[in-house]
Design a protein around this motif. Structure first.
Motif, PDB file in Angstrom:
ATOM      1  N   GLU A 207       0.837  -1.192   0.000  1.00 56.21           N
ATOM      2  CA  GLU A 207       0.000   0.000   0.000  1.00 56.21           C
ATOM      3  C   GLU A 207       0.876   1.248   0.000  1.00 56.21           C
ATOM      4  O   GLU A 207       2.065   1.183   0.286  1.00 56.21           O
ATOM      5  CB  GLU A 207      -0.915   0.021   1.232  1.00 56.21           C
ATOM      6  N   TRP A 208       0.243   2.375  -0.305  1.00 58.04           N
ATOM      7  CA  TRP A 208       0.918   3.675  -0.262  1.00 58.04           C
ATOM      8  C   TRP A 208       0.052   4.594   0.582  1.00 58.04           C
ATOM      9  O   TRP A 208      -1.057   4.933   0.211  1.00 58.04           O
ATOM     10  CB  TRP A 208       1.092   4.225  -1.669  1.00 58.04           C
ATOM     11  N   LYS A 209       0.550   4.962   1.777  1.00 54.23           N
ATOM     12  CA  LYS A 209      -0.197   5.841   2.677  1.00 54.23           C
ATOM     13  C   LYS A 209       0.759   6.860   3.274  1.00 54.23           C
ATOM     14  O   LYS A 209       1.911   6.544   3.554  1.00 54.23           O
ATOM     15  CB  LYS A 209      -0.840   5.041   3.815  1.00 54.23           C
ATOM     16  N   TRP A 210       0.248   8.069   3.499  1.00 54.44           N
ATOM     17  CA  TRP A 210       1.043   9.121   4.148  1.00 54.44           C
ATOM     18  C   TRP A 210       2.342   9.390   3.397  1.00 54.44           C
ATOM     19  O   TRP A 210       3.338   9.804   3.978  1.00 54.44           O
ATOM     20  CB  TRP A 210       1.358   8.752   5.609  1.00 54.44           C
ATOM     21  N   GLY A 211       2.337   9.136   2.086  1.00 56.42           N
ATOM     22  CA  GLY A 211       3.560   9.318   1.316  1.00 56.42           C
ATOM     23  C   GLY A 211       4.635   8.302   1.617  1.00 56.42           C
ATOM     24  O   GLY A 211       5.816   8.548   1.392  1.00 56.42           O
ATOM     25  N   THR A 212       4.220   7.131   2.105  1.00 55.96           N
ATOM     26  CA  THR A 212       5.163   6.131   2.599  1.00 55.96           C
ATOM     27  C   THR A 212       4.768   4.729   2.139  1.00 55.96           C
ATOM     28  O   THR A 212       3.582   4.406   2.126  1.00 55.96           O
ATOM     29  CB  THR A 212       5.189   6.156   4.142  1.00 55.96           C
ATOM     30  N   PRO A 213       5.723   3.862   1.787  1.00 54.25           N
ATOM     31  CA  PRO A 213       5.397   2.456   1.524  1.00 54.25           C
ATOM     32  C   PRO A 213       4.863   1.779   2.783  1.00 54.25           C
ATOM     33  O   PRO A 213       5.408   1.969   3.874  1.00 54.25           O
ATOM     34  CB  PRO A 213       6.749   1.848   1.113  1.00 54.25           C
ATOM     35  N   VAL A 214       3.789   0.997   2.600  1.00 51.51           N
ATOM     36  CA  VAL A 214       3.161   0.284   3.720  1.00 51.51           C
ATOM     37  C   VAL A 214       2.919  -1.159   3.285  1.00 51.51           C
ATOM     38  O   VAL A 214       2.479  -1.411   2.159  1.00 51.51           O
ATOM     39  CB  VAL A 214       1.814   0.936   4.123  1.00 51.51           C
ATOM     40  N   TRP A 215       3.191  -2.097   4.182  1.00 56.21           N
ATOM     41  CA  TRP A 215       2.901  -3.508   3.905  1.00 56.21           C
ATOM     42  C   TRP A 215       1.882  -3.994   4.923  1.00 56.21           C
ATOM     43  O   TRP A 215       2.066  -3.814   6.143  1.00 56.21           O
ATOM     44  CB  TRP A 215       4.190  -4.328   3.973  1.00 56.21           C
ATOM     45  N   SER A 216       0.799  -4.580   4.415  1.00 52.04           N
ATOM     46  CA  SER A 216      -0.321  -4.969   5.275  1.00 52.04           C
ATOM     47  C   SER A 216      -0.748  -6.403   5.024  1.00 52.04           C
ATOM     48  O   SER A 216      -0.655  -6.912   3.898  1.00 52.04           O
ATOM     49  CB  SER A 216      -1.518  -4.046   5.033  1.00 52.04           C
ATOM     50  N   GLN A 217      -1.228  -7.014   6.070  1.00 52.84           N
ATOM     51  CA  GLN A 217      -1.863  -8.328   5.997  1.00 52.84           C
ATOM     52  C   GLN A 217      -2.722  -8.466   7.259  1.00 52.84           C
ATOM     53  O   GLN A 217      -2.210  -8.665   8.342  1.00 52.84           O
ATOM     54  CB  GLN A 217      -0.821  -9.442   5.925  1.00 52.84           C
ATOM     55  N   GLY A 218      -4.033  -8.287   7.097  1.00 51.64           N
ATOM     56  CA  GLY A 218      -4.921  -8.275   8.248  1.00 51.64           C
ATOM     57  C   GLY A 218      -4.756  -7.036   9.095  1.00 51.64           C
ATOM     58  O   GLY A 218      -5.154  -7.001  10.259  1.00 51.64           O
ATOM     59  N   GLY A 219      -4.156  -5.994   8.549  1.00 51.23           N
ATOM     60  CA  GLY A 219      -3.796  -4.777   9.260  1.00 51.23           C
ATOM     61  C   GLY A 219      -2.371  -4.399   8.883  1.00 51.23           C
ATOM     62  O   GLY A 219      -1.667  -5.160   8.204  1.00 51.23           O
ATOM     63  N   ILE A 220      -1.946  -3.229   9.276  1.00 50.66           N
ATOM     64  CA  ILE A 220      -0.597  -2.786   8.920  1.00 50.66           C
ATOM     65  C   ILE A 220       0.451  -3.650   9.613  1.00 50.66           C
ATOM     66  O   ILE A 220       0.394  -3.860  10.821  1.00 50.66           O
ATOM     67  CB  ILE A 220      -0.384  -1.310   9.294  1.00 50.66           C
TER      68      ILE A 220
END
Length: 289
Positions: A207-220
């Motif tokens: 994901e891309w949130k807050w201008g930052t790479p994010v990795w999620s699975q069942g939540g961040i």
């Protein structure tokens, strides 16, 4: 009721992230004057939220929801923190340049005490900042942060820090662009850690949130941020995770997050890191049971 201003670097903790989390412990202040300002805050006081370093603008209003308490991030020393909650975003950001140019704000501590991260504001100064926001051109007031398109063509840059959200292929394209953008050892490190995250759980969502790479699975699971000296991987539920290899070396004082700071030429134990990612996924799954 008193009025204040707090500063935050948007690539570290942005207004958008603050709104998403709905509250924040304002800790990590290591200046005695700023600490004393935190201690002077009372529940219900209004706080201007200022993006420092990048943007250099007031972007929102928060309220003090919990008065000063011992800073949980301090390993030693007499330091304090407060809890704040978001109230509303300004209709238009008010830049530092606007504030410096405004005759009514020449005495504002944001200008006079520019190195402090927590400063007081008089009721008149607070009201004037809001007036400047309201007086912004209509086009600027109504402008919303553009959302990234679902499909991203090769070579098109991802959103700037703090802009938009995306998931799936669009987010992956933005992360690719971030890796190319920072380049050098930081880009290589972010790419390597990204690969380990995806190896640990092939079903991981980018994901891309807050201008930052994010990795999620069942939540961040974690975010990946790049700074001049470090690449930082922040685990949302890090405080709850077993870390026998002691990979966590940053953000150790809070009750939720833990982070791994990786410096140039540092190598992380890949097996231990993947075990940490798997534990984070398991912790997210357990929350939903």
């Amino acid at each position: 009721m008193a009025h204040w201003l707090v500063k935050s670097e948007p690539d570290v903790y942005s207004w958008d992230k603050f709104k998403t989390e709905k509250k924040a412990v304002w800790d990590g202040v290591r200046n005695f004057t700023a600490r004393n300002n935190l201690r002077a805050m009372k529940k219900g006081d209004l706080v201007l939220f200022y993006h420092s370093n990048e943007g250099k603008e007031v972007v929102g209003i928060a309220t003090v929801s919990k008065e000063a308490f011992a800073d949980p991030s301090a390993k030693d020393g007499d330091w304090s923190a407060v809890e704040i909650t978001p109230k509303k975003a300004l209709k238009a950001p008010v830049t530092l340049a606007q504030i410096k140019a405004d005759k009514k704000l020449q005495g504002f501590a944001l200008i006079k005490l520019s190195r402090l991260s927590v400063v007081p504001a008089t009721p008149e100064q607070f009201a004037r900042v809001l007036e400047l926001s309201e007086a912004a051109p209509a086009a600027e007031r109504g402008a919303e942060k553009q959302q990234p398109k679902k499909a991203v063509k090769k070579g098109v840059k991802g959103p700037k820090k703090g802009e938009g959200q995306a998931s799936g292929e669009a987010a992956s394209a933005f992360i690719d662009e971030r890796i190319r953008e920072v380049g050098g050892w930081r880009g290589e490190t972010l790419a390597r850690m990204r690969a380990l995250i995806l190896e640990a759980d092939p079903a991981m969502i980018e994901e891309w949130k807050w201008g930052t790479p994010v990795w999620s699975q069942g939540g961040i699971v974690c975010t990946g941020e790049t700074y001049k000296q470090v690449v930082k991987l922040t685990f949302a539920q890090g405080a709850k995770l077993p870390d026998p290899s002691q990979l966590f070396n940053s953000s150790l004082g809070g009750n939720m997050r833990r982070a791994i700071d990786i410096h140039e030429d540092e190598q992380l134990d890949a097996r231990a890191f993947k075990a940490l990612v798997k534990a984070a996924v398991s912790a997210n799954s357990a929350k939903k049971r």
